[in-house]
Design a protein around this motif. Structure first.
Motif, PDB file in Angstrom:
ATOM      1  N   VAL A 350       0.839  -1.203   0.000  1.00  0.00           N
ATOM      2  CA  VAL A 350       0.000   0.000   0.000  1.00  0.00           C
ATOM      3  C   VAL A 350       0.874   1.253   0.000  1.00  0.00           C
ATOM      4  O   VAL A 350       0.598   2.237  -0.691  1.00  0.00           O
ATOM      5  N   GLU A 351       1.967   1.218   0.762  1.00  0.00           N
ATOM      6  CA  GLU A 351       2.875   2.359   0.796  1.00  0.00           C
ATOM      7  C   GLU A 351       3.553   2.559  -0.564  1.00  0.00           C
ATOM      8  O   GLU A 351       3.761   3.694  -0.999  1.00  0.00           O
ATOM      9  N   GLN A 354       1.157   4.358  -2.723  1.00  0.00           N
ATOM     10  CA  GLN A 354       1.095   5.770  -2.357  1.00  0.00           C
ATOM     11  C   GLN A 354       2.274   6.538  -2.963  1.00  0.00           C
ATOM     12  O   GLN A 354       2.104   7.614  -3.535  1.00  0.00           O
ATOM     13  N   THR A 355       3.479   5.967  -2.882  1.00  0.00           N
ATOM     14  CA  THR A 355       4.664   6.630  -3.436  1.00  0.00           C
ATOM     15  C   THR A 355       4.557   6.766  -4.954  1.00  0.00           C
ATOM     16  O   THR A 355       4.885   7.799  -5.531  1.00  0.00           O
ATOM     17  N   GLN A 358       2.195   9.581  -5.876  1.00  0.00           N
ATOM     18  CA  GLN A 358       2.801  10.890  -5.661  1.00  0.00           C
ATOM     19  C   GLN A 358       3.806  11.223  -6.758  1.00  0.00           C
ATOM     20  O   GLN A 358       3.967  12.381  -7.139  1.00  0.00           O
ATOM     21  N   ARG A 363      -1.620  14.010  -5.104  1.00  0.00           N
ATOM     22  CA  ARG A 363      -1.431  13.873  -3.667  1.00  0.00           C
ATOM     23  C   ARG A 363      -2.225  12.666  -3.184  1.00  0.00           C
ATOM     24  O   ARG A 363      -3.445  12.614  -3.337  1.00  0.00           O
ATOM     25  N   ALA A 364      -1.517  11.689  -2.588  1.00  0.00           N
ATOM     26  CA  ALA A 364      -2.141  10.445  -2.107  1.00  0.00           C
ATOM     27  C   ALA A 364      -1.909  10.309  -0.614  1.00  0.00           C
ATOM     28  O   ALA A 364      -0.794  10.505  -0.128  1.00  0.00           O
ATOM     29  N   THR A 365      -2.959   9.957   0.129  1.00  0.00           N
ATOM     30  CA  THR A 365      -2.895   9.819   1.589  1.00  0.00           C
ATOM     31  C   THR A 365      -3.556   8.517   1.992  1.00  0.00           C
ATOM     32  O   THR A 365      -4.669   8.211   1.534  1.00  0.00           O
ATOM     33  N   ILE A 366      -2.885   7.735   2.844  1.00  0.00           N
ATOM     34  CA  ILE A 366      -3.473   6.505   3.392  1.00  0.00           C
ATOM     35  C   ILE A 366      -4.393   6.911   4.544  1.00  0.00           C
ATOM     36  O   ILE A 366      -3.930   7.284   5.620  1.00  0.00           O
ATOM     37  N   VAL A 380      -7.225   4.720   0.476  1.00  0.00           N
ATOM     38  CA  VAL A 380      -6.298   5.746   0.020  1.00  0.00           C
ATOM     39  C   VAL A 380      -7.109   6.871  -0.621  1.00  0.00           C
ATOM     40  O   VAL A 380      -7.983   6.641  -1.441  1.00  0.00           O
ATOM     41  N   VAL A 382      -7.021  10.215  -2.927  1.00  0.00           N
ATOM     42  CA  VAL A 382      -6.206  10.812  -3.977  1.00  0.00           C
ATOM     43  C   VAL A 382      -6.820  12.157  -4.335  1.00  0.00           C
ATOM     44  O   VAL A 382      -8.032  12.264  -4.578  1.00  0.00           O
TER      45      VAL A 382
END
Length: 386
Positions: A350-351, A354-355, A358, A363-366, A380, A382
């Protein structure tokens, strides 16, 4: 600094004395190290303390001792994920329990779980007696370095094989369990009397072994010291400083009132100017935003584009080359965000997603995640980069 007394509750103190009251629970009470401990009740021991501090020790029958393995990033949300990680070990609902954690060793976090109602009842008795609990720990935690341990003391019989393998049992049950371990290389540490038991517990407290239950919302508060305050000579100066502060505050308030009057007049002039430029509109309190929106419509028309189509290509290309499995995609038109419900085998996947998002310029946030038997489920959010 005076040494705190030791109050060691008997096994089953919480469960066996609910009808009679926790103050009738049997305890071993030792005022200072080296003194012969007394067998008395919790209420008598607290009254004898007369407002002084005390170290409280409970048995493994009153708490669950376990551990969880987490990465450093997962540990940031430790308190939120503990109820889910320990779900199969808990007998009560998570909201009825208090979770205390200790310092990790090689990614393993020691945990103590105790019933909140029992903990609140114990601390309430201490508060009524004016006693400040300086520590609250479990006997198996304090004696863990000496395991396996046999406590062969009347009314205290216990067998502690490891920190999370402790049993309060009668003599026959203890003998049967010891027979299963008689071939082990480590011999049993035998504790045969009250004095030795209290001394071993005090040694564990002095070495700061085990998990401290009184942490977070239950952390002990510092009490004020008796005698004159070191601030007494400074009280006149502090009074003068307070008077000067109030005068300055009044001057600032008067100045702010004058500024507010000028601001109201400036707003009225701006509203009048706006109405002269755009006779069909009514000027509102959001005059600045209203004016900017009017200029944007005049300069760009209605071809501003949709946020959805700005972020959707980056999401589609990233998901196609990712190891995660999309479950649901939802677009929120109010804030222009795209919410992805995903499934993955590991949290690191998942990380990585996210990377990758980006790096695509969004802009992506868990938002949240949860570990399960079949892997990790995460959400997530976005948004278009500002």
């Amino acid at each position: 600094m005076a040494e705190s007394a030791l109050i060691y509750l008997a096994p089953g103190a919480f469960s066996q004395h609910q009808a009679e009251g926790l103050d009738t629970a049997a305890v071993l009470y030792q005022t200072v190290a080296g003194e012969p401990p007394q067998r008395t009740t919790l209420g008598e021991a607290l009254r004898h303390q007369d407002g002084a501090g005390a170290n409280l020790v409970i048995t493994s029958a009153e708490a669950l001792l376990t551990q969880v393995a987490l990465s450093r990033k997962q540990a940031r949300h430790l308190q939120r994920v503990l109820p889910y990680l320990l779900e199969e070990q808990l007998l009560d609902a998570p909201e009825q329990l208090w979770f205390a954690t200790g310092k990790p060793e090689q990614g393993n976090y020691p945990v103590v779980v105790i019933n909140r109602v029992d903990l609140d009842a114990l601390l309430a008795l201490c508060h009524e007696a004016g006693v400040r609990p300086t520590a609250l720990k479990v006997d198996a935690d304090l004696l863990a370095p000496e395991t396996p341990v046999l406590i062969n003391v009347p009314e205290r019989g216990a067998l502690i094989l490891e920190r999370d393998q402790a049993l309060v049992a009668d003599g026959e049950q203890r003998d049967a369990l010891m027979a299963l371990h008689e071939d082990e290389e480590r011999p049993f540490t035998r504790i045969e009397d009250d004095q030795t038991l209290c001394d071993r517990l005090r040694a564990g407290l002095a070495a700061e072994r085990g998990v401290e239950v009184l942490q977070g919302a239950y952390a002990p508060r510092q009490t004020r010291r008796a005698g004159p305050s070191p601030w007494d000579p400074w009280k006149p100066v502090m009074g003068l400083a307070a008077a000067v502060f109030l005068i300055a505050l009044a001057a600032i308030w008067a100045q702010q009132w004058r500024y507010q009057q000028a601001a109201d007049q400036a707003f009225a002039d701006a509203a009048q100017l706006y109405q002269s430029l755009f006779p069909g509109d009514r000027a509102t309190s959001g005059l600045r935003r209203q004016f900017e929106a009017r200029l944007a419509r005049l300069g760009a028309g209605e071809a501003g584009g949709s946020t959805l189509f700005a972020v959707l290509p980056a999401v589609a290309t990233t998901l196609s080359g990712s190891e995660v499995e999309p479950k649901r995609i939802q677009f929120d038109q109010r804030d222009g965000s795209l919410v992805l419900d995903l499934g993955a085998k590991e949290y690191d996947q998942v990380e990585k997603l996210q990377t990758a998002l980006q790096q695509k310029g969004v802009r992506a946030t868990i938002a949240n995640y949860r570990n399960g038997a079949s892997g990790v489920t995460a959400r997530v959010k976005v948004e278009q980069a500002g």
